[in-house]
Design an enzyme around this catalytic site. Structure first.
Site, PDB file in Angstrom:
ATOM      1  N   TYR A 116      68.093   6.111  47.721  1.00 21.83           N
ATOM      2  CA  TYR A 116      67.404   4.878  47.136  1.00 21.83           C
ATOM      3  C   TYR A 116      67.576   3.599  48.020  1.00 21.83           C
ATOM      4  O   TYR A 116      67.757   3.777  48.946  1.00 21.83           O
ATOM      5  CB  TYR A 116      67.780   4.593  45.655  1.00 21.83           C
ATOM      6  CG  TYR A 116      67.026   3.586  44.679  1.00 21.83           C
ATOM      7  CD1 TYR A 116      65.730   3.898  44.482  1.00 21.83           C
ATOM      8  CD2 TYR A 116      67.787   2.751  43.814  1.00 21.83           C
ATOM      9  CE1 TYR A 116      65.058   2.956  43.526  1.00 21.83           C
ATOM     10  CE2 TYR A 116      67.046   1.916  43.085  1.00 21.83           C
ATOM     11  CZ  TYR A 116      66.068   2.199  42.980  1.00 21.83           C
ATOM     12  OH  TYR A 116      65.242   0.956  42.108  1.00 21.83           O
ATOM     13  N   ARG A 168      52.991  -2.353  48.622  1.00 25.63           N
ATOM     14  CA  ARG A 168      54.060  -3.065  48.780  1.00 25.63           C
ATOM     15  C   ARG A 168      55.285  -2.308  48.418  1.00 25.63           C
ATOM     16  O   ARG A 168      55.960  -2.084  47.413  1.00 25.63           O
ATOM     17  CB  ARG A 168      53.825  -4.353  47.633  1.00 25.63           C
ATOM     18  CG  ARG A 168      54.763  -5.499  47.959  1.00 25.63           C
ATOM     19  CD  ARG A 168      56.381  -5.160  47.515  1.00 25.63           C
ATOM     20  NE  ARG A 168      56.557  -5.346  46.091  1.00 25.63           N
ATOM     21  CZ  ARG A 168      57.456  -4.569  45.391  1.00 25.63           C
ATOM     22  NH1 ARG A 168      58.182  -3.674  46.137  1.00 25.63           N
ATOM     23  NH2 ARG A 168      57.646  -4.853  44.193  1.00 25.63           N
ATOM     24  N   LYS A 186      62.679   7.196  42.877  1.00 27.08           N
ATOM     25  CA  LYS A 186      62.867   6.553  41.417  1.00 27.08           C
ATOM     26  C   LYS A 186      62.984   8.039  40.443  1.00 27.08           C
ATOM     27  O   LYS A 186      63.791   7.892  39.623  1.00 27.08           O
ATOM     28  CB  LYS A 186      61.554   6.062  41.211  1.00 27.08           C
ATOM     29  CG  LYS A 186      61.413   4.733  41.669  1.00 27.08           C
ATOM     30  CD  LYS A 186      61.939   3.374  40.988  1.00 27.08           C
ATOM     31  CE  LYS A 186      61.765   2.239  41.990  1.00 27.08           C
ATOM     32  NZ  LYS A 186      62.523   1.020  41.313  1.00 27.08           N
ATOM     33  N   GLU A 257      54.541   1.639  40.367  1.00 27.02           N
ATOM     34  CA  GLU A 257      55.564   1.207  41.226  1.00 27.02           C
ATOM     35  C   GLU A 257      54.863   0.683  42.639  1.00 27.02           C
ATOM     36  O   GLU A 257      54.163   1.213  42.900  1.00 27.02           O
ATOM     37  CB  GLU A 257      56.496   2.174  41.442  1.00 27.02           C
ATOM     38  CG  GLU A 257      57.806   1.855  42.127  1.00 27.02           C
ATOM     39  CD  GLU A 257      58.693   1.069  41.164  1.00 27.02           C
ATOM     40  OE1 GLU A 257      59.032   1.536  40.138  1.00 27.02           O
ATOM     41  OE2 GLU A 257      59.104   0.078  41.578  1.00 27.02           O
ATOM     42  N   ASP A 258      55.328  -0.473  42.997  1.00 30.65           N
ATOM     43  CA  ASP A 258      55.214  -0.899  44.186  1.00 30.65           C
ATOM     44  C   ASP A 258      53.820  -1.175  44.762  1.00 30.65           C
ATOM     45  O   ASP A 258      53.292  -0.706  45.839  1.00 30.65           O
ATOM     46  CB  ASP A 258      56.136  -0.080  45.317  1.00 30.65           C
ATOM     47  CG  ASP A 258      57.822  -0.563  45.223  1.00 30.65           C
ATOM     48  OD1 ASP A 258      57.924  -1.408  44.198  1.00 30.65           O
ATOM     49  OD2 ASP A 258      58.291  -0.099  46.005  1.00 30.65           O
ATOM     50  N   ASP A 278      57.024  -0.924  36.883  1.00 36.22           N
ATOM     51  CA  ASP A 278      58.440  -1.122  36.833  1.00 36.22           C
ATOM     52  C   ASP A 278      58.951  -2.627  37.538  1.00 36.22           C
ATOM     53  O   ASP A 278      59.714  -3.166  37.105  1.00 36.22           O
ATOM     54  CB  ASP A 278      59.042   0.164  37.674  1.00 36.22           C
ATOM     55  CG  ASP A 278      60.346   0.059  37.853  1.00 36.22           C
ATOM     56  OD1 ASP A 278      61.186  -0.392  36.906  1.00 36.22           O
ATOM     57  OD2 ASP A 278      61.048   0.119  38.768  1.00 36.22           O
ATOM     58  N   ASP A 279      57.939  -2.966  38.277  1.00 37.71           N
ATOM     59  CA  ASP A 279      58.440  -4.042  39.195  1.00 37.71           C
ATOM     60  C   ASP A 279      58.194  -5.361  38.346  1.00 37.71           C
ATOM     61  O   ASP A 279      58.849  -6.405  38.394  1.00 37.71           O
ATOM     62  CB  ASP A 279      57.507  -4.267  40.513  1.00 37.71           C
ATOM     63  CG  ASP A 279      57.622  -3.020  41.448  1.00 37.71           C
ATOM     64  OD1 ASP A 279      58.690  -2.824  41.770  1.00 37.71           O
ATOM     65  OD2 ASP A 279      56.861  -2.206  41.525  1.00 37.71           O
ATOM     66  N   ASN A 421      64.581  -6.377  48.138  1.00 38.12           N
ATOM     67  CA  ASN A 421      65.266  -5.018  48.722  1.00 38.12           C
ATOM     68  C   ASN A 421      64.398  -4.868  50.042  1.00 38.12           C
ATOM     69  O   ASN A 421      63.041  -5.312  50.087  1.00 38.12           O
ATOM     70  CB  ASN A 421      64.861  -3.922  48.018  1.00 38.12           C
ATOM     71  CG  ASN A 421      65.627  -4.025  46.730  1.00 38.12           C
ATOM     72  OD1 ASN A 421      66.700  -4.391  46.476  1.00 38.12           O
ATOM     73  ND2 ASN A 421      64.976  -3.901  45.467  1.00 38.12           N
TER      74      ASN A 421
HETATM   75  N1  LIG Z   1      65.931  -5.916  42.274  1.00 39.91           N
HETATM   76  C1  LIG Z   1      65.118  -5.327  41.954  1.00 39.91           C
HETATM   77  O1  LIG Z   1      65.289  -4.565  41.040  1.00 39.91           O
HETATM   78  C2  LIG Z   1      63.627  -5.340  42.345  1.00 39.91           C
HETATM   79  C3  LIG Z   1      63.480  -6.092  43.316  1.00 39.91           C
HETATM   80  N2  LIG Z   1      62.198  -6.257  44.044  1.00 39.91           N
HETATM   81  C4  LIG Z   1      62.048  -6.971  45.281  1.00 39.91           C
HETATM   82  O2  LIG Z   1      61.377  -8.157  45.309  1.00 39.91           O
HETATM   83  C5  LIG Z   1      60.754  -8.661  46.314  1.00 39.91           C
HETATM   84  C6  LIG Z   1      59.101  -8.961  45.991  1.00 39.91           C
HETATM   85  O3  LIG Z   1      58.584  -8.114  44.997  1.00 39.91           O
HETATM   86  P1  LIG Z   1      57.168  -8.223  44.403  1.00 39.91           P
HETATM   87  O4  LIG Z   1      57.337  -9.661  43.556  1.00 39.91           O
HETATM   88  O5  LIG Z   1      56.727  -6.951  43.845  1.00 39.91           O
HETATM   89  O6  LIG Z   1      56.280  -8.734  45.827  1.00 39.91           O
HETATM   90  P2  LIG Z   1      55.045  -9.575  45.947  1.00 39.91           P
HETATM   91  O7  LIG Z   1      54.446  -9.354  47.270  1.00 39.91           O
HETATM   92  O8  LIG Z   1      54.184  -9.528  44.740  1.00 39.91           O
HETATM   93  O9  LIG Z   1      55.512 -11.146  45.893  1.00 39.91           O
HETATM   94  C7  LIG Z   1      56.522 -11.649  46.894  1.00 39.91           C
HETATM   95  C8  LIG Z   1      56.361 -13.221  46.705  1.00 39.91           C
HETATM   96  O10 LIG Z   1      56.933 -13.756  47.651  1.00 39.91           O
HETATM   97  C9  LIG Z   1      56.487 -14.782  48.028  1.00 39.91           C
HETATM   98  N3  LIG Z   1      56.854 -15.087  49.798  1.00 39.91           N
HETATM   99  C10 LIG Z   1      56.577 -14.402  50.721  1.00 39.91           C
HETATM  100  N4  LIG Z   1      57.151 -15.136  51.956  1.00 39.91           N
HETATM  101  C11 LIG Z   1      57.606 -16.151  51.343  1.00 39.91           C
HETATM  102  C12 LIG Z   1      58.316 -17.232  52.122  1.00 39.91           C
HETATM  103  N5  LIG Z   1      58.629 -17.294  53.490  1.00 39.91           N
HETATM  104  N6  LIG Z   1      58.782 -18.187  51.197  1.00 39.91           N
HETATM  105  C13 LIG Z   1      58.636 -18.303  50.098  1.00 39.91           C
HETATM  106  N7  LIG Z   1      58.243 -17.289  49.140  1.00 39.91           N
HETATM  107  C14 LIG Z   1      57.689 -16.324  50.084  1.00 39.91           C
HETATM  108  C15 LIG Z   1      54.981 -14.467  48.165  1.00 39.91           C
HETATM  109  O11 LIG Z   1      54.226 -15.584  48.330  1.00 39.91           O
HETATM  110  C16 LIG Z   1      55.129 -13.854  46.696  1.00 39.91           C
HETATM  111  O12 LIG Z   1      54.942 -14.825  45.831  1.00 39.91           O
HETATM  112  C17 LIG Z   1      60.674  -7.106  47.232  1.00 39.91           C
HETATM  113  O13 LIG Z   1      61.475  -7.297  48.036  1.00 39.91           O
HETATM  114  C18 LIG Z   1      61.117  -6.162  46.284  1.00 39.91           C
HETATM  115  O14 LIG Z   1      61.855  -5.115  46.903  1.00 39.91           O
HETATM  116  C19 LIG Z   1      61.046  -5.931  43.278  1.00 39.91           C
HETATM  117  C20 LIG Z   1      61.260  -5.117  42.165  1.00 39.91           C
HETATM  118  C21 LIG Z   1      62.529  -4.943  41.596  1.00 39.91           C
HETATM  119  C1  LIG Z   2      63.742  -1.958  43.060  1.00 40.23           C
HETATM  120  C2  LIG Z   2      62.314  -1.875  43.249  1.00 40.23           C
HETATM  121  O1  LIG Z   2      61.781  -1.642  42.597  1.00 40.23           O
HETATM  122  C3  LIG Z   2      61.678  -2.557  44.534  1.00 40.23           C
HETATM  123  O2  LIG Z   2      62.308  -3.227  45.229  1.00 40.23           O
HETATM  124  O3  LIG Z   2      60.454  -2.668  44.462  1.00 40.23           O
HETATM  125 MG   LIG Z   3      59.305  -1.365  43.210  1.00 43.33          MG
END
Ligand SMILES: NC(=O)C1=CN([C@@H]2O[C@H](COP(=O)(O)OP(=O)(O)OC[C@H]3O[C@@H](n4cnc5c(N)ncnc54)[C@H](O)[C@@H]3O)[C@@H](O)[C@H]2O)C=CC1
Ligand SMILES: CC(=O)C(=O)O
Ligand SMILES: [Mg+2]
Length: 640
Positions: A116, A168, A186, A257-258, A278-279, A421
């Site tokens: 993962y 994504r 997952k 997802e993603d 999930d996200d 991540n």
């Molecule tokens: N810890 C966890 O369980 C999870 C972590 N994530 C992580 O969160 C991150 C974002 O995922 P999503 O929201 O789905 O992606 P997304 O693409 O929907 O959102 C990304 C956001 O970051 C912003 N962004 C991009 N570059 C930027 C910068 N230079 N300065 C400020 N903001 C900036 C974008 O404008 C957008 O609002 C990914 O890295 C993903 O791996 C996502 C889901 C679960």
């Molecule tokens: C953990 C997860 O779902 C993500 O980083 O997109």
């Molecule tokens: Mg995800």
């Protein structure tokens, strides 16, 4: 939340009233008679091998689980890099699922980073380059109109699918069909953490084109080379896919997802199908759970919290919305709750006077910035003086030493959650967070960081990753046979997780329970989800309404695939077949280190070979080769 369907009136045997574009019936999927990957277990007794028709297809020794684990761990240790370890574990999962899941369940903390985040990120980046064998189903845009037929090719009954279009993948951008690693990873966790049988899971990757030009020009890329389809084309495709999946498996749970922009699909399907994102929702729930525990420790009441989020995408907005719900439950009005959040995206502070905003950002857009545009995170931190800093931005290192120092100057216990991540995208490391806040911060990250020795103490970082909740959300939906996954079910998963800490974990100021206890934690989450489904009357397993929590926990546990008990299960099937008492001790060949060598074992093997003689021609060989020889003793295999 209002539900469009009330399942309590539906009969338990009725499928949910899904939108079906084609109501025709299909012939059942072609039945194969290959033993499943779960059957080639070298811990299986001789009699079990005969029963499963794998006799002769594995080396002769009957091994103990310990022997198997020792070999696997030695092989893993010898692999030079995480990606090589990932590849070995994939081979193991595909060739011997029981061993793989025993290894994973017994070593969740050590092995999860290899199957993962973070390693799955690298695996996806190299998916086409390293491709070895199929691990799920691919549906292409060119299959539109025929998705029902393609789905018939999946040879097993499915309880849950994880679907991505690869657009994504973690914080790594659009990886097209290379994103298949995510559903595979997952679903491995669904099995390891919540005990959903591996054969009942379907990793699903949609090939809707990719906006990643480099990938389209890569000679080894295994997806179509068309640009990404339009939003309208995607919607039509997803409509057909949702209908086709639910027609073939009426109780299927579908986890999105993603996807790059998953809000429209969540809105479109959440009341009509048993699905969740999930996200948006899983991440919202897991972070809420850690946040509830952080608030308890920080001592700052909800009304005094000020949260700055770097990232206003699916995860950022999903997390903020779950916390709004918590603040409302803590006594704030919705407007007061909403105003505790300042979201920052790639353009700066999300504010109404900034120009046109994407729909999902409007709810949190500020109108009190008095015409000033705050562009950088540091400016926003100076302006807001937050108690909480969350990172869901995909920008590694965005929480600079200066920003972390400010958080510690402004707060006794600042909440710092760099959640992007994989590890390379984390907004800061655990080490930096501790160093620059002088050990004051309450910390959780999306990808794992090692334990840190600081000020004479070992500090264990929390992992705020949706893997703590999605297994229980899925399992809860499956067991309650819910017709949809409601907001209350998602919220309940967070509440349940927040209560799952043991007293010594609380004493050590942990925000999340030890990952090694994930199966127990998933039972608690599953129970919470089932109870919420019942309250919302979306459940169809009505008998579960009448049992107490203890009995419900037992019901959940009994339905969990336990790779350590697979041998016992097969032995009991055999016992039934030959009419001898079923094993009540949980013993099976190798399960307790006996390695199948003792006298009773040999007697049992003899009893079975008398009762269930090994056929002269194993079924597997006959069916693969078209073996036409006759008689138990002979004939030469020949191809038709
Ligand atoms: N810890 C966890 O369980 C999870 C972590 N994530 C992580 O969160 C991150 C974002 O995922 P999503 O929201 O789905 O992606 P997304 O693409 O929907 O959102 C990304 C956001 O970051 C912003 N962004 C991009 N570059 C930027 C910068 N230079 N300065 C400020 N903001 C900036 C974008 O404008 C957008 O609002 C990914 O890295 C993903 O791996 C996502 C889901 C679960
Ligand atoms: C953990 C997860 O779902 C993500 O980083 O997109
Ligand atoms: Mg995800």
């Amino acid at each position: 939340m209002a539900q469009s369907r009330d399942a309590s009136s539906a009969s338990a045997s009725q499928p949910p009233p899904v939108i079906l574009k084609h109501a025709h019936h299909h012939a059942p999927a072609r039945q194969t008679h290959f033993p499943a990957a779960t059957d080639y277990d070298t811990a299986n007794s001789i009699e079990a091998r005969k029963y499963l028709k794998t006799y002769g297809l594995t080396p002769p020794a009957v091994e103990s689980h310990d022997q198997q684990a020792a070999r696997c761990m030695a092989i893993l240790d010898a692999k030079p890099s995480p990606i090589e370890k990932y590849r070995y574990l994939s081979v193991l999962r595909n060739s011997n699922a029981n061993i793989f899941y025993r290894l994973l369940s017994a070593n969740v903390k050590e092995l999860t980073p290899l199957i993962y985040t973070p390693t799955v990120g690298e695996a996806c980046q190299k998916w086409s380059e390293l491709y070895t064998f199929p691990e799920g189903m691919y549906l292409s845009y060119s299959d539109k109109g025929h998705l029902h037929s393609v789905i018939q090719n999946w040879p097993h009954d499915v309880e849950i699918t994880v679907v991505t279009d690869g657009s994504r993948i973690l914080g790594l951008g659009d990886l097209g069909i290379n994103g298949m690693g995510i559903p595979v990873g997952k679903l491995s966790l669904y099995t390891a953490c919540a005990g959903i049988h591996p054969k009942k899971t379907l990793p699903l990757c949609l090939d809707l084109g990719t906006g990643n030009e480099e990938l389209r020009n890569d000679p080894l890329y295994m997806g179509s080379r068309r640009p990404k389809v339009t939003a309208d084309e995607e919607r039509e495709f997803l409509d057909e896919m949702m209908s086709a999946l639910t027609e073939r498996w009426p109780s299927i749970v579908i986890q999105y997802e993603d996807f790059k922009n998953p809000f429209p699909s969540l809105e479109r399907y959440q009341n009509t199908y048993t699905m969740f994102n999930d996200d948006i929702q899983g991440t919202g729930a897991v972070i809420l759970a850690g946040f509830i525990n952080a608030v308890k420790q920080s001592g700052t009441p909800a009304k005094d919290q000020r949260a700055v989020f770097l990232g206003a995408g699916s995860a950022g907005v999903g997390v903020a919305k779950q916390i709004v719900q918590f603040f409302i439950n803590e006594g704030l009005t919705e407007d007061q709750a909403r105003r505790c959040f300042w979201l920052v995206d790639s353009q700066g502070l999300v504010a109404h006077d900034r120009g046109k905003l994407a729909d999902h950002k409007l709810y949190f857009a500020r109108d009190d910035n008095e015409g000033k545009q705050y562009k950088s995170l540091e400016e926003v931190v100076d302006y807001v003086k937050p108690t909480i800093l969350m990172g869901l931005s995909t920008i590694g290192g965005a929480f600079t030493p200066q920003i972390l120092e400010k958080m510690a100057t402004m707060n006794e216990r600042p909440v710092v959650f760099p959640l992007s991540n994989p590890s390379s995208k984390s907004e800061c490391t655990f080490e930096d967070a501790i160093k620059y806040t002088k050990g004051k911060c309450l910390f959780a990250s999306g990808s794992p960081f090692p334990t840190l020795h600081h000020d004479g103490k070992d500090l264990v970082p929390g992992q705020g990753n949706n893997m703590y909740v999605f297994p229980g959300i899925g399992m809860g939906a499956i067991l309650s046979k819910s017709v949809s996954v409601t907001q209350n079910m998602i919220y309940a998963s967070a509440e349940a997780l927040s209560t799952a800490l043991l007293p010594d974990e609380v004493a050590q100021h942990w925000l999340y329970p030890a990952i090694g206890r994930i199966r127990d934690v998933s039972v608690i989450v599953t129970r919470g989800v089932i109870r919420a489904a019942q309250k919302d009357k979306v459940d169809r397993e009505l008998a579960l309404r009448n049992i107490g929590d203890e009995e419900l926990d037992q019901y959940i546990r009994e339905r969990m695939y336990d790779p350590f008990k697979e041998g016992e299960r097969v032995e009991n099937e055999i016992a039934e077949l030959v009419g001898r008492p079923a094993s009540s001790t949980g013993k099976e060949a190798g399960a307790n280190g006996a390695a199948g060598a003792g006298q009773p074992q040999q007697q049992r093997a003899k009893a079975l070979s008398d009762a269930v003689p090994l056929e002269g021609k194993p079924t597997l060989l006959r069916e693969v080769t078209g073996y036409t020889g006759s008689g138990a003793s002979g004939g030469t295999p020949s191809r038709r």
